[in-house]
Write a protein that holds these residues in place. Structure first.
Motif, short mmCIF file in Angstrom:
data_model
loop_
_atom_site.label_atom_id
_atom_site.label_comp_id
_atom_site.label_asym_id
_atom_site.label_seq_id
_atom_site.Cartn_x
_atom_site.Cartn_y
_atom_site.Cartn_z
N MET A 122 40.27 41.89 42.39
CA MET A 122 40.03 40.45 42.48
C MET A 122 38.58 40.08 42.21
N LYS A 123 37.67 41.04 42.29
CA LYS A 123 36.26 40.75 42.00
C LYS A 123 36.07 40.20 40.60
N ALA A 124 36.92 40.61 39.69
CA ALA A 124 36.82 40.12 38.31
C ALA A 124 37.07 38.61 38.23
N MET A 125 37.81 38.07 39.20
CA MET A 125 38.13 36.65 39.20
C MET A 125 36.91 35.78 39.52
N TYR A 126 35.86 36.38 40.04
CA TYR A 126 34.64 35.61 40.27
C TYR A 126 33.42 36.31 39.67
#
Length: 141
Positions: A122-126
């Motif tokens: 999910m880090k890629a989403m921000y």
């Protein structure tokens, strides 16, 4: 962060198009909820709103239209995590498919291990390489 979607504006109201499993929803796959209902399942005051970097109003509108297109197609939830197959989608896969494959607004890694990390982490989403953070209620560092 455990879930992601695309905010769309319809009739001056905000909605979120996202993909969920029937394990946690009445609908299996791409669906739409009011922003208010979407946030009811969130941990209080723990939210990030990110906008794709360097996009015009027209570009952002194209993202919303593509999300609504997948909603219209009734794409099922991807229970197997096959991020290269668009026949079924999970939450981050919906977003990356629109941005990378459909609209070619971003370029994701092509090396298998790095590519897989983008779809599952999910880090890629921000990631500020791809997104400007509009609202950030987390310490993302």
């Amino acid at each position: 962060m455990t879930h992601a979607g695309i905010i769309v504006k319809l009739d001056q109201k905000l909605f979120v198009v996202h993909a969920l499993s029937s394990d946690v929803s009445d609908i299996d796959g791409v669906q739409i909820n009011t922003l208010e209902d979407f946030l009811k399942t969130s941990y209080p005051n723990k939210m990030i709103v990110a906008r794709v970097k360097n996009q015009t109003v027209e570009g952002r509108s194209q993202i919303a239209q593509k999300a609504l297109h997948y909603l219209e197609l009734k794409i099922p939830f991807d229970h197997f995590g096959d991020y290269e197959d668009g026949d079924a989608l999970y939450c981050t896969e919906l977003i990356w498919r629109i941005l990378e494959k459909d609209l070619k607004m971003i370029q994701l890694p092509t090396v298998a291990k790095a590519r897989k990390a983008h779809f599952y982490d999910m880090k890629a989403m921000y990631d500020t390489v791809y997104f400007d953070l509009i609202v950030n209620q987390y310490d993302c560092n």
